[in-house]
Enzyme design. Structure first.
Site, short mmCIF file in Angstrom:
data_model
loop_
_atom_site.label_atom_id
_atom_site.label_comp_id
_atom_site.label_asym_id
_atom_site.label_seq_id
_atom_site.Cartn_x
_atom_site.Cartn_y
_atom_site.Cartn_z
N HIS A 63 11.13 29.22 77.97
CA HIS A 63 12.12 30.10 78.59
C HIS A 63 12.26 29.70 80.05
O HIS A 63 11.51 28.86 80.56
CB HIS A 63 11.70 31.57 78.45
CG HIS A 63 10.46 31.95 79.17
ND1 HIS A 63 9.21 31.50 78.79
CD2 HIS A 63 10.25 32.72 80.27
CE1 HIS A 63 8.29 31.99 79.61
NE2 HIS A 63 8.89 32.72 80.53
N HIS A 65 11.88 31.28 83.07
CA HIS A 65 11.19 31.81 84.23
C HIS A 65 10.55 30.63 84.97
O HIS A 65 10.10 29.67 84.35
CB HIS A 65 10.13 32.84 83.82
CG HIS A 65 10.72 34.19 83.51
ND1 HIS A 65 10.11 35.10 82.67
CD2 HIS A 65 11.87 34.79 83.95
CE1 HIS A 65 10.85 36.20 82.60
NE2 HIS A 65 11.92 36.04 83.36
N ASP A 67 7.81 29.72 86.47
CA ASP A 67 6.50 29.11 86.22
C ASP A 67 6.48 28.25 84.96
O ASP A 67 5.51 27.54 84.71
CB ASP A 67 5.41 30.19 86.17
CG ASP A 67 5.69 31.31 85.20
OD1 ASP A 67 6.86 31.72 85.07
OD2 ASP A 67 4.74 31.81 84.56
N HIS A 68 7.55 28.30 84.18
CA HIS A 68 7.62 27.52 82.95
C HIS A 68 8.63 26.38 83.01
O HIS A 68 8.75 25.63 82.04
CB HIS A 68 7.97 28.43 81.77
CG HIS A 68 6.92 29.47 81.50
ND1 HIS A 68 5.98 29.35 80.51
CD2 HIS A 68 6.65 30.64 82.13
CE1 HIS A 68 5.17 30.40 80.53
NE2 HIS A 68 5.56 31.20 81.50
N HIS A 141 10.24 38.52 74.76
CA HIS A 141 10.05 38.48 76.21
C HIS A 141 11.32 39.06 76.84
O HIS A 141 12.36 39.11 76.18
CB HIS A 141 9.80 37.03 76.64
CG HIS A 141 9.18 36.87 77.99
ND1 HIS A 141 8.03 37.53 78.35
CD2 HIS A 141 9.54 36.12 79.06
CE1 HIS A 141 7.71 37.19 79.59
NE2 HIS A 141 8.61 36.34 80.05
N ASP A 209 4.93 33.20 76.80
CA ASP A 209 5.19 34.58 77.17
C ASP A 209 5.85 35.39 76.05
O ASP A 209 7.00 35.14 75.67
CB ASP A 209 6.08 34.61 78.41
CG ASP A 209 5.42 33.94 79.60
OD1 ASP A 209 4.44 33.22 79.39
OD2 ASP A 209 5.90 34.15 80.73
N HIS A 267 -2.45 30.63 80.75
CA HIS A 267 -1.44 31.44 81.43
C HIS A 267 -2.07 32.72 81.99
O HIS A 267 -1.65 33.83 81.74
CB HIS A 267 -0.31 31.79 80.45
CG HIS A 267 0.93 32.33 81.10
ND1 HIS A 267 1.13 33.69 81.30
CD2 HIS A 267 2.03 31.73 81.59
CE1 HIS A 267 2.30 33.88 81.88
NE2 HIS A 267 2.87 32.69 82.08
#
Length: 316
Positions: A63, A65, A67-68, A141, A209, A267
């Site tokens: 996805h 976000h 941090d990914h 999520h 997530d 994570h």
């Protein structure tokens, strides 16, 4: 040489820490390299881990976000700079196409044409990839998110004692494997089923997530290696549910229900340190008795070999 291992490039969640980089995971599998969720700093972590852009054949984003995915520009530009000449496919949620395009072309550079987008939509998407199949399934999520799974096809394991009993030896074994049956010098017919047993293929899943959901269980079902987020401990379960994350206890529940062989927790929220790792394992142990790894940056985790292993599942 056959190499099947997870190279951990980063293990922190939203905020990197002094000891944990943002996400990043390279699953190496017999010449294929699945780079999952390259967060900020992934390119440098790859150097520390001793892997290169040439090892990457897939970029799989769960996805969008930060941090990914904020490591995507650096990885893409390194692929171009290092003149990687094989195809690199990029899987990501189709609903985030605008973000993929921004990341893919984040700055000026001498671009490459080897990267092929594979946007994901729907309930189940599968692609053949060399010796394995890559599958994507939706998770739960606040933004659309997908998990991924790698599967090797099953085969058969020859049984030496049965071959010897039936007088099958040398080149005859190859003939039996190719044709499924053969006639021995004494005139008897021997079949492959009589001299072999099913051998399940190896498998690995990557679940980031998400809340508990059907997709997480489907991805983890019977895998040898499950890489899964465990952002919080159970005392923060309300926050985990609110923000669409799992606790360590929930990760253990998934692993137990699905008969996972090796569970890799990652994570982690920045509120936890390495001193908290035993607490994560303690929560997992309430439901899961298998092999547990609390991931650390630059760790290498082998995919466990199948052999004669029979998957054990928790009783529901």
């Amino acid at each position: 040489m056959s190499v099947r291992e997870l190279v951990v490039l980063g293990t922190s969640s939203a905020v990197p820490t002094r000891h944990r980089n943002h996400n990043g995971y390279l699953l190496r599998w017999d010449g294929e390299g699945f780079l999952f969720d390259p967060g900020e700093g992934t390119q440098r972590q790859m150097l520390h881990a001793g892997v290169s852009a040439h090892d990457v054949t897939w970029i799989c984003v769960t996805h969008f976000h930060g941090d990914h995915c904020l490591g995507v520009p650096g990885v893409v530009q390194r692929i171009a700079r290092d003149k990687v000449n094989h195809e690199v496919r990029a899987a990501y949620p189709a609903s985030g196409e605008i973000y993929w395009r921004r990341l893919r072309n984040a700055s000026a550079f001498a671009d490459t044409d080897v990267i092929t987008p594979r946007p994901v939509s729907g309930e189940v998407v599968r692609w053949p990839s060399g010796p394995v199949t890559l599958t994507a399934r939706p998770l739960s999520h606040p933004v659309q998110s997908y998990g991924y799974r790698v599967d090797e096809p099953g085969g058969r394991r020859m049984l030496p004692e049965e071959l010897a009993r039936r007088g099958v030896r040398g080149p005859m074994i190859g003939e039996l494997q190719r044709n499924g049956s053969l006639t021995t010098p004494d005139g008897s017919t021997v079949t492959l089923d009589e001299c072999s047993a099913p051998r399940p293929g190896q498998s690995a899943a990557f679940v980031m997530d998400t809340r508990l959901c059907d997709g997480a269980f489907a991805l983890a079902d019977g895998v040898d290696l499950l890489v899964i987020e465990s952002t919080f401990l159970s005392d923060e379960s309300a926050m985990a549910a609110q923000y669409g994350h799992l606790t360590a206890a929930q990760a253990g529940q998934i692993a137990a229900a699905c008969g996972v062989r090796r569970l890799v927790l990652t994570h982690f929220s920045e509120r936890y340190t390495t001193a908290d790792e035993p607490r994560f394992v303690d929560e997992v142990r309430k439901s899961y008795a298998g092999d547990v790894v609390t991931a650390r940056d630059l760790m290498r985790v082998p995919v466990p070999k199948r052999g004669d292993y029979q998957v054990q599942r928790a009783t529901k």
